[in-house]
Write an enzyme that holds these catalytic residues in place. Structure first.
Site, PDB file in Angstrom:
ATOM      1  CD  GLU A 148      -4.276   6.871  24.516  1.00  0.00           C
ATOM      2  OE1 GLU A 148      -4.937   7.771  25.426  1.00  0.00           O
ATOM      3  OE2 GLU A 148      -3.372   6.889  24.420  1.00  0.00           O
ATOM      4  N   GLY A 187      -6.811   4.239  34.938  1.00  0.00           N
ATOM      5  CA  GLY A 187      -7.020   5.209  35.703  1.00  0.00           C
ATOM      6  C   GLY A 187      -8.116   6.194  35.181  1.00  0.00           C
ATOM      7  CG  MET A 201      -9.258   8.513  27.499  1.00  0.00           C
ATOM      8  SD  MET A 201      -7.893   7.808  27.015  1.00  0.00           S
ATOM      9  CE  MET A 201      -7.443   8.942  25.633  1.00  0.00           C
ATOM     10  CG  ASN A 214     -11.761  10.860  26.204  1.00  0.00           C
ATOM     11  OD1 ASN A 214     -11.354  10.249  25.449  1.00  0.00           O
ATOM     12  ND2 ASN A 214     -12.573  10.540  27.387  1.00  0.00           N
ATOM     13  CD  GLU A 241      -5.526  11.194  32.310  1.00  0.00           C
ATOM     14  OE1 GLU A 241      -5.466  11.338  31.064  1.00  0.00           O
ATOM     15  OE2 GLU A 241      -4.995  10.078  32.926  1.00  0.00           O
ATOM     16  CG  HIS A 250      -2.435  13.458  28.390  1.00  0.00           C
ATOM     17  ND1 HIS A 250      -1.256  13.422  27.778  1.00  0.00           N
ATOM     18  CD2 HIS A 250      -2.627  12.356  29.320  1.00  0.00           C
ATOM     19  CE1 HIS A 250      -0.863  12.016  27.993  1.00  0.00           C
ATOM     20  NE2 HIS A 250      -1.561  11.639  28.858  1.00  0.00           N
TER      21      HIS A 250
HETATM   22  N1  B3K Z   1      -3.906   7.652  27.613  1.00  0.00           N
HETATM   23  C1  B3K Z   1      -4.585   7.012  28.960  1.00  0.00           C
HETATM   24  C2  B3K Z   1      -4.267   5.572  28.610  1.00  0.00           C
HETATM   25  C3  B3K Z   1      -5.015   4.799  27.413  1.00  0.00           C
HETATM   26  C4  B3K Z   1      -4.784   3.374  27.569  1.00  0.00           C
HETATM   27  C5  B3K Z   1      -5.288   2.595  26.580  1.00  0.00           C
HETATM   28  N2  B3K Z   1      -5.222   1.224  26.730  1.00  0.00           N
HETATM   29  C6  B3K Z   1      -4.738   7.347  30.041  1.00  0.00           C
HETATM   30  C7  B3K Z   1      -3.398   8.330  30.398  1.00  0.00           C
HETATM   31  O1  B3K Z   1      -2.089   7.999  30.189  1.00  0.00           O
HETATM   32  O2  B3K Z   1      -3.435   9.485  30.636  1.00  0.00           O
HETATM   33 ZN    ZN Z   2      -1.243   9.839  30.001  1.00  0.00          ZN
END
Ligand code: B3K
Ligand code: ZN
Length: 850
Positions: free
Chosen positions: A122, A254, A256, A258, A291, A294
């Site tokens: 990302e 911090g 990610m 995935n 996370e 998400h």
């Molecule tokens: N979604 C990622 C952040 C990605 C940043 C890319 N430069 C972490 C988060 O917000 O949970």
């Molecule tokens: Zn996030």
């Protein structure tokens, strides 16, 4: 000028991709400088955009061969990727590319960190792994094969097969490429299990390098609590048989999210009582939850395009804040969230980088992972919830998950769900997503014949590209107190929709004291003339914990502003009010600790600037120090008692209650050290068996310039622990005495442990410098030049981290002509650097106002 193209992307130009992807197969043959990625991707035409030219993203890839339906083809290289002639109807694309993870210092795509392979895709990193439609609205199931001699090979989804030197993973849930992840390394795991409420058995693991195994227990516990909370509060269950977390030392942010394989900055997951502070534990809990959450808000339902980033980030921040409030103290959580919002988002929203929660254009999307998208995005959801009520919110969220599961969607769809579930028209509310800037809420009050009339008016100042603003829907939570301190009107949410509106409260026996914007019900700046007596009254009597704290904070701010502008003595009334709060045992210690905190230097500078004055960081720093000393002297005996009473006799536990005791004790120590020559801090440093107390003592000693021996001892003790050494660097940078800051920082950068390519270490030192307002704004300009020199050095190595750190200069227009000139010169020097990255060039350009 930048080497990279500065093409601007516009929301208005969105068009769907020409094809859908029905299946992705990837094989990775891992090698540090010559990894081969073999792809097989099935495409079918997308009737929504059947005529567009076929284009695949790809950057920094060496193409070995490519085939369409088995026949070799020669794609045409264009900016950001390739085009190639394709047949009508469905077809299969195959390709082999070579990439070099070991030399990938940008930490985007596939790279190496401490001997392990890991990925960060990302927002647009997947295109550095293979040719692909790297956009979030292309969702597909992925099958992955990894070939490597390393013992642990991980990817998304469930593991389907493995043998010596290889493993295969399959993720059944269609996902965009930005959620792809791969990890290979010599790792060990902290295992656990979770049974979902419908009975799915989930294997949980935190994967780390062997020495870190003892730092995983808290993260695992936080993960299980997050899984339970999302089931109970949002009805959301986990949807795979395995959930893996991996800790990585070199990471740009911090963590990610995935799918099924979260990758974490080791600072955001690893903790033990000896090495992590209460603040670290709290942050880890919040990020693990974020996370994990998400998985539904981001992964199952994702963003149609990157302009919709707040759709997943604002909502997921809102959810992690709710979780932390439920797990800890709701009042303390709210105050901390507002402190963070004001510290970062208000600063952004009132400067050259101001942008809407949903931006309408960007050059580099990585530059828009901002406090506005995240934190203001979360505030917007909080307002929505307040306007439709808890039940309306719950219905809307159920509908959101039901209607959009498996989709890549938009803010329009999100708001439609609320309209359909609650019958409310949100067309005016939608302006919160498109209008940048922090609204000012002016308050006018009148009391006559038992009727209290509250007149509220709103005004949002111009921001770059948005000279004129429309009125917003602002929920203003208000309660009224009678002069004897009783609450005569409990909290009521007023809806301000016009530029100016009056609200009346009838039948009151006496003129009330109003508590306005309770719980910080909207992200606005309240402009209200309130006497020091009324503020002290609210500090003593308000039933809303946020506004109780806010009243004390406003008092402190008024006192400090007068000390700065009129050179007055610290106000005795304020000191008395503070004393009452400090010794009020009926109040939560964590709350009292927050009440003892003073407004920060940046907050004061911004307030002065808005009042039309030119802030002098040295004068601000001196006034804060004077007030701190006055508090120490006037509250001394109370603080002394607190310091003893708050001591915990027993083993360290990272829970909120104990952390609150420690926070109050630390607040007391901070003041007491100013008058006891560091006696208590020295003793505490020597006795400490946990990092919270050890670091707390060290910071007090640094503050009074007596830390030399402890700093040396600390280093000796913690030399082998990267995360603890980051604290050693960060504390010294952040607390360096103003006149010596540039020299101190230079010395830190010459240290053999200053591994500047590691983002955590770089941020510890340069972020510390930027936070050290008086030192950063040293009149000689030495700190500005030092930071700019390092940014110029880091940019070719790691553009993302560089671009983020440039924001240290975003406030340049606040200051006097000399400082402005020096900051501008350094920004121009950055802008003129040959080959400057697209990321940094965009940030510098926006800050300068080009
Ligand atoms: N979604 C990622 C952040 C990605 C940043 C890319 N430069 C972490 C988060 O917000 O949970
Ligand atoms: Zn996030």
């Amino acid at each position: 000028m930048s080497q990279d193209s500065q093409t601007t992307v516009f929301l208005a130009d969105y068009a769907p991709f020409t094809h859908r992807v029905t299946q992705v197969h990837l094989t990775f043959r891992l090698a540090p400088q010559a990894t081969r990625v073999i792809s097989k991707i099935d495409f079918v035409p997308n009737p929504e955009n059947a005529d567009g030219p076929f284009f695949l993203h790809g950057e920094t890839l060496k193409l070995i061969w490519a085939k369409i339906d088995g026949k070799e083809v020669s794609p045409h290289t264009v900016e950001h990727g390739i085009t190639v002639a394709i047949p009508d109807g469905p077809f299969t694309w195959e390709a082999e590319v070579e990439i070099s993870p070991e030399t990938n210092t940008a930490l985007e795509g596939l790279y190496m960190s401490s001997g392990m392979y890991c990925t960060q895709c990302e927002a647009e990193g997947f295109r550095k792994i293979t040719y692909y439609p790297d956009r979030p609205d292309v969702m597909a199931p992925f099958d992955i094969r990894i070939e490597s001699d390393l013992p642990v090979l991980l990817s998304n989804g469930n593991k389907t097969a493995e043998g010596a030197g290889w493993a295969e993973w399959s993720d059944p849930w269609p996902k965009p490429a930005y959620l792809f992840a791969l990890v290979a390394g010599d790792l060990v795991n902290h295992p656990d299990r979770f049974t979902t409420r419908s009975g799915r058995e989930v294997e949980l693991n935190i994967w780390v390098r062997a020495p870190d195994l003892k730092k995983c227990a808290f993260g695992m516990d936080a993960l299980k609590r997050s899984m339970t909370w999302d089931e109970e509060v949002y009805g959301r269950e986990y949807d795979l048989d395995i959930f893996n977390i991996v800790a990585v030392d070199d990471f740009n942010m911090g963590a990610m999210e995935n799918k099924g394989l979260n990758i974490f900055n080791s600072s955001a997951v690893l903790a033990s009582p000896e090495t992590a502070t209460d603040a670290n534990f709290e942050r880890i809990e919040g990020i693990i939850a974020h996370e994990y959450f998400h998985n539904w808000t981001g992964n199952r339902i994702t963003c149609r395009d990157w302009f919709q980033l707040c759709l997943k980030e604002g909502l997921t921040v809102f959810r992690d804040q709710q979780f932390s409030g439920d797990e800890r103290s709701r009042a303390v959580q709210r105050i901390n969230d507002v402190l963070a919002l004001r510290g970062r988002q208000f600063r952004e929203d009132n400067g050259p980088l101001a942008h809407p929660v949903r931006p309408e254009s960007f050059v580099e999307i990585n530059n828009f992972y901002t406090a506005t998208v995240y934190e203001k995005g979360a505030e917007v959801i909080g307002m929505l919830k307040r306007l439709v009520g808890d039940e309306g919110y719950a219905r809307a969220l159920d509908l959101y998950f039901e209607r959009h599961d498996g989709e890549a969607t938009t803010i329009e769809a999100w708001l439609k769900v609320f309209e359909d579930a609650t019958g409310r028209d949100l067309s005016q509310f939608k302006r919160w997503y498109s209008q940048a800037g922090t609204p000012r809420l002016a308050v006018d009050e009148c009391f006559e014949d038992g009727t209290y009339t509250l007149t509220l008016s709103q005004q949002t100042p111009p921001t770059p590209g948005q000279p004129d603003k429309q009125p917003l829907v602002i929920p203003v939570a208000v309660g009224l107190l009678s002069p004897n301190g009783d609450e005569v009107v409990p909290t009521r949410v007023l809806e301000l929709t016009e530029a100016e509106q009056s609200f009346t409260f009838e039948g009151l026996a006496a003129k009330p004291v109003a508590s306005i914007l309770r719980d910080f019900s909207a992200p606005v700046i309240v402009e209200r003339d309130l006497s020091a007596q009324d503020r002290a009254f609210l500090l003593a009597h308000d039933t809303d914990p946020f506004n109780k704290w806010e009243a004390g904070r406003a008092l402190a701010k008024d006192v400090l502003l007068r000390m700065i502008t009129e050179d007055t003595a610290p106000d005795a009334g304020f000191l008395d009010a503070l004393k009452d709060v400090a010794r009020d045992d009926s109040l939560d210690p964590a709350f009292r600790a927050l009440a003892l905190g003073l407004p920060g230097q940046d907050d004061l500078a911004q307030t002065l600037f808005e009042a039309g004055r030119t802030p002098d960081p040295l004068v601000i720093h001196a006034a804060r120090q004077r007030l701190r000393k006055a508090i120490a002297e006037s509250l001394g005996p109370v603080l002394d008692v607190l310091y003893d009473e708050m001591a915990i006799h027993g083993p360290y536990q990272p829970n909120a209650e104990d952390a609150g005791l420690r926070a109050l004790r630390q607040a007391a120590l901070g003041f007491l050290s100013l008058v006891d020559d560091g006696a208590r801090a020295t003793a505490q440093y020597q006795a400490a068996d946990n990092m919270t107390e050890q670091l707390g003592a060290l910071s007090c000693l640094l503050d009074i310039g007596q830390a030399e021996a402890s700093l040396a001892a600390f280093r000796k003790q913690w030399q082998g622990d990267r995360l603890v050494m980051d604290k050693w660097f960060g504390l010294q940078a952040g607390l360096a005495a103003p006149e010596k800051t540039a020299t101190s920082i230079r010395r830190l950068t010459e240290d053999s442990d200053f591994d500047w390519k590691n983002p955590n270490r770089f941020r510890a030192v340069m972020g510390g410098l930027a936070m050290n307002a008086a030192g950063f704004h040293d009149p000689s300009g030495a700190s500005y030049a030092l930071l700019a020199d390092w940014l110029i050095r880091l940019d070719p190595v790691n553009p993302q981290t560089t671009a983020r750190m440039v924001t240290a200069f975003e406030t340049w227009r606040r200051y006097d002509a000399d400082r402005q000139g020096m900051m501008r010169e350094n920004l121009q020097r950055l802008a003129a650097t040959p080959g400057l990255s697209r990321d940094t060039a965009e940030m510098v350009g926006r800050i300068l106002g080009d």
